[in-house]
Design an enzyme around this catalytic site. Sequence first.
Site, PDB file in Angstrom:
ATOM      1  N   PRO A 165       0.824  -1.215   0.000  1.00 35.68           N
ATOM      2  CA  PRO A 165       0.000   0.000   0.000  1.00 35.68           C
ATOM      3  C   PRO A 165       0.855   1.259   0.000  1.00 35.68           C
ATOM      4  CG  PRO A 165      -0.835  -1.577   1.588  1.00 35.68           C
ATOM      5  CD  PRO A 165       0.486  -2.111   1.108  1.00 35.68           C
ATOM      6  N   CYS A 166       0.454   2.235  -0.821  1.00 33.93           N
ATOM      7  CA  CYS A 166       1.205   3.494  -0.900  1.00 33.93           C
ATOM      8  C   CYS A 166       0.441   4.622  -0.231  1.00 33.93           C
ATOM      9  CB  CYS A 166       1.505   3.850  -2.355  1.00 33.93           C
ATOM     10  SG  CYS A 166       0.035   4.002  -3.387  1.00 33.93           S
TER      11      CYS A 166
END
EC number: 2.1.1.37
Length: 586
Positions: free
Chosen positions: A544-545
Amino acid sequence: MDGNASGDDSASIDWNTDDELEILGETAISSQPAITSCSRETITDHVEASSSEGVSRLKLINHFVGMGFSEKLVSKAVEENGEGDTESILNTLLTYSTLEDSPQQQLSMNSDPSSSDYNEAVLDDLSDLDSWSENEIEDNTDTISEKHKMLLALASTGSLSEKEKKLLALANMGYTVEEASIAMDRCGPEASVAVLTDFICAAQMAREEDCYLPEDDLKAKHIYNGSSKSKKRKLYEMKKNVIEETIRLPNPMIGFGVPSQQPEHVHRSLPELARGPPYFYYENVALAPKGVEPEFVDSKYFCASARKRGYVHNLPIENRFPLVPLPPLTIQQAFPLSRKWWPSWDARDKLNCIQTAIGSAKLTERIRSALERYDCDPPESVQRYVLEQCRKWNLVWVGRNKVAPLEPDEVEMLLGFPKNHTRGGGISRTDRYKSLGNSFQVDTVAYHLSVLKDIFPNGINLLSLFSGIGGAEVALHRLGIKLKNVVSIEKSKVNRDIVRSWWEQTNQTGNLIDFEDVQQFDGERVEQTINTIGGFDLVVGGSPCNNLAGSNRVSRDGLEGKESSLFYDYFRILDLVKCIMRSRQN
């Protein structure tokens, strides 16, 4: 960087492209538009001329109300800026409107945070957004911080101090109470909400680039001295400079080559320990740490939507081939029915990066109202405003003067997934947008993975970390690479259900083994899995960014953030796989 990413070209990057959410972290900055009235002249010119002749405050308000703004909002903007400064009134109205249309729990700027109706008003605004469901509203109410809940409780009793009212206002706009408190300490208790939000955004950008205060604190304070346009431009330039110092991106963004373009010279060397098998493939944003040189690619070369990403991998780069049939490469090819309604002054041929949220019905209605005042092309100021919103929210033309956000099945098509991939099984429309917005662009990934078809003619064992909705699995399947064993690790049950459903519907003959928590996939479990299936040929993932993405206004803590720190788990597990498989060969 590789040969095609070095030299003078990389210094002349077009940072003002439509796809900036992950790299630049903000919507492409343009001048604030001045929306015009029903006359052929801009409302700014008309009102200034009329004001000089003594036109009443009521008439001024009516002009802006005629543009679709509420009377209460217009009155507030006039009070703040005075009757003579029409440009500032317009900028204020547009700022308030943007906050209303944002898909976050933001404050309605014309509401009193201390009123008893405040919380209901916030939820009413959320319920109007196409990108939210009733369940998600409840979820977000449940997950706010304890400090935020305390402020909400105090607001219901009407006992908030002025400072607490500002804290609550910022918290309801999506910022944390901690961020708001720091901003008030730095900027002073008398600072306006606009100044406080600017400070928080500047601090978030500094954290995102690992460039901490006080140096950027001084820059941010200097920025406050200018106009709103000047502040935005300076913030943009500050961030651009920081990014260019951090990493030099290629221009054009084609990595080691795309089907339509190949660089003249590609020089790539891998450290001995990084060579496969097992092969690894990791999608990251531009600011993730570099070990192996990333291959930076914009998916606009593969589909009708931009999507700038860096891919860290040790795959061969010769003899790649694209998926067929080739997907549409322009908006008009993807949505041919829109051609009838597409205005000549909208020159877009690519959509922006697909997001996890969409524009609201209020926004599309406001655009329709603004355009219907003209029998022919609207004035340039209206065009600028409409195009800015269309680019920001990926709006397409569906009728005369009518724009609309993309439907989930349209997003599936743009990202290379089969139709209805995310539909059904109790999955809400909101979850579909979220899952798709966080996924791979299948055609882009498949081009990179295509080299594995000749290497593994009998099929592949895949370890898929942060699987999402199975972008890598879909890409390999579409390439004709048999999936013998897939170990999928994904936290979201919605996403796991999507992958499981796809697996069954495509009649896969291999084994799908799924786990929920990547952090619990320790050495013992890795070894057990390898002993069961005989090792992995490919380890793929994209953590996840959330804490890296510029669109995140709440917790952009870089790789130390709660979500994006999972980046390190990918490389922890990859290292375990390599060590265990190496020991088995000895």
